[in-house]
Scaffold this motif. Structure first.
Motif, PDB file in Angstrom:
ATOM      1  N   PRO A 199       0.800  -1.229   0.000  1.00  0.00           N
ATOM      2  CA  PRO A 199       0.000   0.000   0.000  1.00  0.00           C
ATOM      3  C   PRO A 199       0.837   1.285   0.000  1.00  0.00           C
ATOM      4  O   PRO A 199       0.448   2.272  -0.600  1.00  0.00           O
ATOM      5  N   ASP A 200       2.000   1.262   0.666  1.00  0.00           N
ATOM      6  CA  ASP A 200       2.823   2.465   0.781  1.00  0.00           C
ATOM      7  C   ASP A 200       4.291   2.056   0.891  1.00  0.00           C
ATOM      8  O   ASP A 200       4.727   1.588   1.943  1.00  0.00           O
ATOM      9  N   THR A 201       5.061   2.239  -0.173  1.00  0.00           N
ATOM     10  CA  THR A 201       6.455   1.796  -0.159  1.00  0.00           C
ATOM     11  C   THR A 201       7.341   2.624   0.769  1.00  0.00           C
ATOM     12  O   THR A 201       8.421   2.179   1.129  1.00  0.00           O
ATOM     13  N   SER A 202       6.878   3.784   1.184  1.00  0.00           N
ATOM     14  CA  SER A 202       7.704   4.603   2.090  1.00  0.00           C
ATOM     15  C   SER A 202       7.859   3.936   3.457  1.00  0.00           C
ATOM     16  O   SER A 202       8.762   4.290   4.218  1.00  0.00           O
ATOM     17  N   LEU A 203       7.022   2.954   3.769  1.00  0.00           N
ATOM     18  CA  LEU A 203       7.113   2.239   5.044  1.00  0.00           C
ATOM     19  C   LEU A 203       8.144   1.115   5.013  1.00  0.00           C
ATOM     20  O   LEU A 203       8.477   0.547   6.048  1.00  0.00           O
ATOM     21  N   ASP A 248       5.278   4.570  -5.771  1.00  0.00           N
ATOM     22  CA  ASP A 248       4.416   4.739  -4.599  1.00  0.00           C
ATOM     23  C   ASP A 248       3.934   3.408  -4.033  1.00  0.00           C
ATOM     24  O   ASP A 248       3.757   3.270  -2.828  1.00  0.00           O
ATOM     25  N   GLU A 249       3.693   2.417  -4.917  1.00  0.00           N
ATOM     26  CA  GLU A 249       3.111   1.149  -4.463  1.00  0.00           C
ATOM     27  C   GLU A 249       3.929  -0.097  -4.843  1.00  0.00           C
ATOM     28  O   GLU A 249       3.578  -1.194  -4.437  1.00  0.00           O
TER      29      GLU A 249
END
Length: 64
Positions: free
Chosen positions: A27-31, A56-57
């Motif tokens: 859902p969120d690659t920044s995590l 982003d994903e």
């Protein structure tokens, strides 16, 4: 599942896999850190992965 740390795992969808590389969607690659551990039934019990690229994903990574 991606193990972010000792206490946090994030579900992912594996949709591109070879002997050396993998492509996953979350859902969120920044995590997801640049180096992470991946567990999946088609893989060995645990793989250490290094991020090669990300959107982003989606993350493209190489097995260590």
């Amino acid at each position: 599942m991606i193990a972010v740390d000792e206490h946090t795992s994030i579900g992912c969808w594996v949709h591109g896999i070879s002997a050396q590389d993998i492509e996953i969607t979350v859902p969120d690659t920044s995590l997801i850190p640049d180096v992470f551990m991946l567990t999946s039934s088609p893989l060995d019990p645990l793989k250490v992965c290094c991020t090669l690229w990300r959107t982003d994903e989606t993350i493209g990574a190489r097995f260590r």
